[in-house]
Each structure stands twice: as structure tokens, then as C-alpha cells.
Scaffold this active site. Structure first.
Site, PDB file in Angstrom:
ATOM      1  N   LYS A 168       0.850  -1.184   0.000  1.00 19.08           N
ATOM      2  CA  LYS A 168       0.000   0.000   0.000  1.00 19.08           C
ATOM      3  C   LYS A 168       0.888   1.236   0.000  1.00 19.08           C
ATOM      4  O   LYS A 168       1.486   1.587   1.009  1.00 19.08           O
ATOM      5  CB  LYS A 168      -0.918   0.064   1.222  1.00 19.08           C
ATOM      6  CG  LYS A 168      -1.937   1.230   1.117  1.00 19.08           C
ATOM      7  CD  LYS A 168      -2.419   1.729   2.461  1.00 19.08           C
ATOM      8  CE  LYS A 168      -1.560   2.828   3.035  1.00 19.08           C
ATOM      9  NZ  LYS A 168      -1.611   4.114   2.282  1.00 19.08           N
ATOM     10  N   GLY A 199      -4.867   3.029  -1.332  1.00 20.05           N
ATOM     11  CA  GLY A 199      -5.825   3.385  -0.304  1.00 20.05           C
ATOM     12  C   GLY A 199      -5.208   4.290   0.739  1.00 20.05           C
ATOM     13  O   GLY A 199      -4.009   4.588   0.698  1.00 20.05           O
ATOM     14  N   ASP A 200      -6.027   4.727   1.675  1.00 18.64           N
ATOM     15  CA  ASP A 200      -5.522   5.551   2.767  1.00 18.64           C
ATOM     16  C   ASP A 200      -5.270   4.679   3.992  1.00 18.64           C
ATOM     17  O   ASP A 200      -5.511   3.466   3.977  1.00 18.64           O
ATOM     18  CB  ASP A 200      -6.492   6.692   3.078  1.00 18.64           C
ATOM     19  CG  ASP A 200      -7.903   6.222   3.386  1.00 18.64           C
ATOM     20  OD1 ASP A 200      -8.084   5.023   3.692  1.00 18.64           O
ATOM     21  OD2 ASP A 200      -8.831   7.053   3.341  1.00 18.64           O
ATOM     22  N   PRO A 202      -6.781   4.631   7.150  1.00 16.19           N
ATOM     23  CA  PRO A 202      -7.938   4.003   7.792  1.00 16.19           C
ATOM     24  C   PRO A 202      -8.575   2.902   6.956  1.00 16.19           C
ATOM     25  O   PRO A 202      -9.057   1.907   7.501  1.00 16.19           O
ATOM     26  CB  PRO A 202      -8.901   5.187   7.976  1.00 16.19           C
ATOM     27  CG  PRO A 202      -8.025   6.395   8.011  1.00 16.19           C
ATOM     28  CD  PRO A 202      -6.901   6.099   7.056  1.00 16.19           C
ATOM     29  N   GLY A 203      -8.574   3.052   5.624  1.00  8.61           N
ATOM     30  CA  GLY A 203      -9.268   2.089   4.796  1.00  8.61           C
ATOM     31  C   GLY A 203      -8.476   0.860   4.435  1.00  8.61           C
ATOM     32  O   GLY A 203      -8.981  -0.262   4.474  1.00  8.61           O
ATOM     33  N   GLU A 243      10.099   2.053  10.556  1.00 11.36           N
ATOM     34  CA  GLU A 243      11.039   3.190  10.536  1.00 11.36           C
ATOM     35  C   GLU A 243      10.189   4.440  10.612  1.00 11.36           C
ATOM     36  O   GLU A 243       9.406   4.738   9.701  1.00 11.36           O
ATOM     37  CB  GLU A 243      11.886   3.197   9.266  1.00 11.36           C
ATOM     38  CG  GLU A 243      13.028   4.199   9.352  1.00 11.36           C
ATOM     39  CD  GLU A 243      13.312   4.886   8.033  1.00 11.36           C
ATOM     40  OE1 GLU A 243      13.733   6.064   8.082  1.00 11.36           O
ATOM     41  OE2 GLU A 243      13.092   4.289   6.973  1.00 11.36           O
ATOM     42  N   CYS A 277      13.482  11.560   6.867  1.00 10.28           N
ATOM     43  CA  CYS A 277      13.433  11.334   8.308  1.00 10.28           C
ATOM     44  C   CYS A 277      14.812  11.374   8.960  1.00 10.28           C
ATOM     45  O   CYS A 277      14.922  11.614  10.153  1.00 10.28           O
ATOM     46  CB  CYS A 277      12.735  10.008   8.607  1.00 10.28           C
ATOM     47  SG  CYS A 277      13.235   8.658   7.541  1.00 10.28           S
ATOM     48  N   GLU A 376       9.652  17.043  15.084  1.00  7.25           N
ATOM     49  CA  GLU A 376       9.998  16.791  13.687  1.00  7.25           C
ATOM     50  C   GLU A 376       9.148  17.687  12.792  1.00  7.25           C
ATOM     51  O   GLU A 376       7.929  17.715  12.891  1.00  7.25           O
ATOM     52  CB  GLU A 376       9.766  15.323  13.318  1.00  7.25           C
ATOM     53  CG  GLU A 376      10.208  15.010  11.902  1.00  7.25           C
ATOM     54  CD  GLU A 376      10.016  13.544  11.534  1.00  7.25           C
ATOM     55  OE1 GLU A 376      10.891  12.993  10.858  1.00  7.25           O
ATOM     56  OE2 GLU A 376       8.982  12.973  11.913  1.00  7.25           O
TER      57      GLU A 376
END
Length: 470
Positions: A168, A199-200, A202-203, A243, A277, A376
Site C-alpha cells: 500500500k 488506499g488511505d 484508515p481504509g 522506521e 526522516c 519533527e
């Protein structure tokens, strides 16, 4: 208007079971250029079932067969590099000059081949045989900042171990991953071994994390999202490798080449418009050297060209979307409101840019109490902090909930090595050393758990079995 409406499941392009259109916005123009279908848990179920079906045969491929498969994927990927780079420029604003966006993905796949060649999956220890076996189906959840590199890294490590995957990508950068699915298809990856569901969180992300038939989830993203992934995965007691965020410190020791350290920090910290990051976002400098270092930093920032990512002369493009732009602006304003000293940059877009999610490369001289010195930001905003002693610098570097990266500059190698050893972070770079794919990548504390890249990355997709009595 383009619409990316299909997923890649079980070796074929298929329609979602349920579909929600999501607009893709070019961050340089702020204009919608396409829509993508967002899937649902039902689509994840279909992808996981395909991966589960192929797992017995895929996991039993020989080392030579896995190497051959990875090398074929690499060859096809190299043919599609220009297409992938164009997608990255459009979907996340990566400048065409930042070929590392595609090169890093290639390097991670080549490293997976090297690690696989050298790895012994079965060793004898006395009367025990120790085996490393594929863990099962892997769920891969990737972010928008290095979308192809991280997808390639996770995919190649999983394939090297013998694990089929369900990927995803971020809903903000799905096109480059759809191209990666085309690469896998052309390379002849066995049906079911590579599956992609857009998808996002939550989904689809939550469905992957919680799925009973997924054996490991590899997630890269924010610490906040990582907590949600771990919570969703906990009831199934699956392995979770993460990560997450970072607030890395660059300790410039008193004997360091100050200009070299400042130049490196700008180059490394502002790469990818600061959306990395591992970026060294806290510079720790001896109080006697503050003004000199600030001058070098300002000079280095003045050489950057922020603008149209399609212009070959551009060094830094926009940040990924409006939410990220407004978040960064909020941090810049908070530093001003808290009385931090603005060295260069500041609020708003760079001069001459009236649209697009562009950030001014910004440097503040701050104290450890300032908000931007602790949270951050994920943009081109750097905090410079002074110290009196090296011991104090180490304490400041470690006084964070994160532990992803660290940087040390100093001419006395033994002294610098001692400082590197005392920094609590997963990767520590000395005197501007370049990152490499053989070194494991991961974090301490709230920067995550587990490791990526090289043999350590492959082992996240392996279980350990002891056979006793032989």
C-alpha cells in the site's frame, strides 16, 4: 483528466471491489492532474488471499531462482527509470535533478541481490541446525517522501527472503508505485507474489496491519501513524518492523572543519526539500563557533535554487501538499513567536513564487526550549544550538524521544568515534560520509524498531528455527 482506477492483484490489473476517487494534486502548480481509486478491506482480503496461495511455491524458490527474479526486476526497472522519475516529479514535486529518487530504489534492489548471495539460510551449531525461513505474507506500507526507494527496498528484501507481498503506497504518491507494479508484471513475477492496493491509512493500511493472514508488516512513516499500525497488528501477534520519525543532531566538534560541516548539513538536511526522516535538523556547535557556523550556513543556503521541479537548474522543489506546507509554516511562525533568532529564510514562499507549496530554506539559532528544536518538522527548517562541552553536546543530542540518525564532524577520529558510540541512534555518520545500502537502517526509541537494508533488512522477513539433535 487521468484516472488510475485499477489495482494489481494475483498477476492481473483488476477493478476495486469498492472504489472511492481521490484527487491527486501537483504540488508545484496546486492543480489536480488525476484521480486514483482508494480501496477497502475487501480489496486487501483479495490481495492477501492471492499472496497466501502463492506462498508455498514462492517460499521454496532456491537462492539462485530468487537472485534471477530480482535481477530481472532490476533490468526492467532500469528501462522505466525515466517514467518513474517523471511520475515522482508530478506527484510529489521531486526535481528532475534529484535522480536519487529513482537511483536509491535501484541501489536497494542491487544490495538485496548482494545480501542474498552472501547469506546462509541454514548453519550448523553443535548438535543444532539453525534455519532462517520465510516468515509468510508481508504487508508493506510506504510513505510519500521516498515512495519508490522505500517500496523497492521493502519489496526486494521480502523477495530475497522468499515472502510474497501486499503493497500500500501513500495515497499522495500512488502513480510511481503503479509503475513499479508494471515493472513486476513485465519481469514475470509469479502471480500473487506482488500485489498492490491503493488506499488511505484508515481504509487499507489498517486492514493490512490487522489482517490475520499477514505475518509481518513493514511500515515507514510518522511515529503517530506507527503507533496506530502497531495497535492494529497487536491482536494477531504479527511482527511489525517500523522506521518512524527523527530529529537527528549533527554535533560539530570544536576541532571540526566548520565550513565543511555547515555545507554538508545544508546539502544533506535540505535534500528532497527537507522531507527525509534522517535529516540533520539540529546542529550542535560550540558556543565560540556559533557566528562562524551561521555565516557558513547562510552562504550555503544562498546557493540553493527553489522552484519549478521540471527545470534542470532547480535544486529543491515544493513539499508534497498543502497540509505539509501549512504545517511547516506553522513551525516557522512558532519559532519567531518564541523569540528564536532568524538567520535566513522565514515564512512564506521564496521570492518570485506565487503558487506551489514552496518553502524558504530557513535557519534559526535557538535554545533547547524552542518548539522547533524538539519536534519533527519535515521541511527545510534547521535549528542551531550551542554547547559548552562535548559531554553537553552528547546530552543534547540524546535528549529527544527520537533516535533515527546522528552526525559527527571532527578531525580527531578517535574522539569523534567515541562521540558516535554515545549517540543513541540507529545510524551515525562521521565527517560527511555518504549513506550506503549495506548498512542497516532503523531507529532507537520512538524512531521505530527493526531494520531495513542489507542482510538485517532481509532478516525482518525471516523466522528462526532450531532443529535439535543432528
Amino acid at each position: 483528466m487521468r484516472h488510475y482506477g485499477k489495482f494489481y492483484i494475483d498477476g492481473a490489473w483488476v477493478d476495486p471491489i469498492e472504489s472511492r476517487p481521490f484527487e491527486l494534486v501537483n504540488p508545484a502548480t496546486e492543480e489536480v492532474y488525476a484521480t486514483v481509486a482508494l480501496g477497502s478491506p475487501a480489496d486487501v482480503d483479495r490481495a492477501v488471499a492471492a499472496a497466501r496461495r502463492v506462498f508455498p511455491s514462492f517460499s521454496e524458490m532456491t537462492k539462485a531462482e530468487r537472485i534471477e527474479l530480482l535481477e530481472t526486476i532490476i533490468a526492467v526497472y532500469q528501462k522505466r527509470e525515466d517514467d518513474i522519475m517523471a511520475a515522482l516529479t508530478e506527484e510529489m514535486g521531486a526535481p528532475v535533478s534529484l535522480r536519487a529518487q529513482v537511483g536509491a530504489g535501484l541501489a536497494s534492489m542491487k544490495q538485496a541481490v548482494t545480501s542474498l548471495r552472501e547469506y546462509e539460510f541454514e548453519v550448523q551449531q553443535g548438535i543444532n541446525i539453525i534455519r532462517h525461513e520465510p516468515i509468510g505474507v508481508a504487508g508493506l506500507i510506504t510513505p510519500w517522501n521516498w515512495p519508490v526507494q522505500l517500496a523497492c527496498n521493502k519489496l526486494s528484501s521480502a523477495f530475497a527472503a522468499g515472502c510474497p507481498v501486499v503493497l500500500k503506497p501513500s495515497e499522495f504518491t500512488p502513480v510511481s508505485s503503479l509503475l513499479l507494479a508494471e515493472v513486476a508484471d513485465e519481469a514475470g513475477v509469479p502471480a500473487g507474489a506482488f500485489n498492490l492496493v491503493n488506499g488511505d491509512g484508515p481504509g487499507v493500511g489498517n486492514a493490512i496491519s490487522a489482517h490475520e493472514d499477514i505475518d509481518v508488516v513493514s511500515f515507514t512513516g510518522s511515529t503517530r501513524a506507527g503507533v496506530l499500525v502497531a495497535a492494529a497488528a497487536a491482536p494477531s501477534v504479527k511482527r511489525v518492523a517500523q522506521e518512524l520519525g527523527g530529529k537527528s543532531a549533527n554535533i560539530i566538534l570544536p576541532d571540526a572543519d566548520l565550513k565543511a560541516a555547515a555545507d554538508y548539513n545544508v546539502k544533506r538536511g535540505y535534500s528532497n526539500s527537507g522531507q527525509s526522516c534522517h535529516s540533520p535538523t539540529r546542529i550542535l556547535v560550540h558556543e565560540d563557533h556559533l557566528e562562524e557556523v551561521l555565516g557558513y550556513l547562510a552562504d550555503a543556503v544562498a546557493t540553493l535554487k527553489v522552484g519549478d521541479p521540471n527545470d534542470p537548474e532547480t535544486t529543491h522543489g515544493p513539499v508534497v501538499n498543502r497540509a505539509q506546507y501549512e504545517r511547516i509554516q506553522g513551525y516557522i511562525q512558532s519559532a519567531i513567536d518564541e523569540g528564536a533568532r532568524l538567520v535566513c529564510g522565514g515564512p512564506g514562499r521564496p521570492e518570485g513564487l506565487d503558487k506551489g507549496f514552496y518553502i524558504q530554506p530557513t535557519i534559526f539559532a535557538v535554545t533547547t526550549e524552542n518548539t522547533i528544536a524538539n519536534e519533527e518538522i519535515f521541511g527545510m527548517v534547521t535549528s542551531v544550538i550551542t554547547y559548552k562541552t562535548v559531554e553537553e553536546a552528547i546530552a543534547i543530542a540524546n535528549d529527544t524521544s527520537y533516535g533515527l540518525g546522528g552526525y559527527v564532524f571532527g578531525k580527531d577520529r578517535e574522539r569523534a568515534l567515541d562521540v558516535c558510540r554515545k549517540i543513541r541512534a540507529g545510524r551515525v555518520f562521521y565527517d560527511g560520509a555518504a549513506a550506503n545500502t549495506a548498512a542497516p537502517m532503523g531507529g532507537y526509541k520512538k524512531s521505530g524498531n527493526g531494520r531495513e537494508m542489507g542482510a538485517y533488512g532481509m532478516e525482518e522477513y525471516l523466522e528462526v528455527k532450531a532443529i535439535i539433535g543432528f
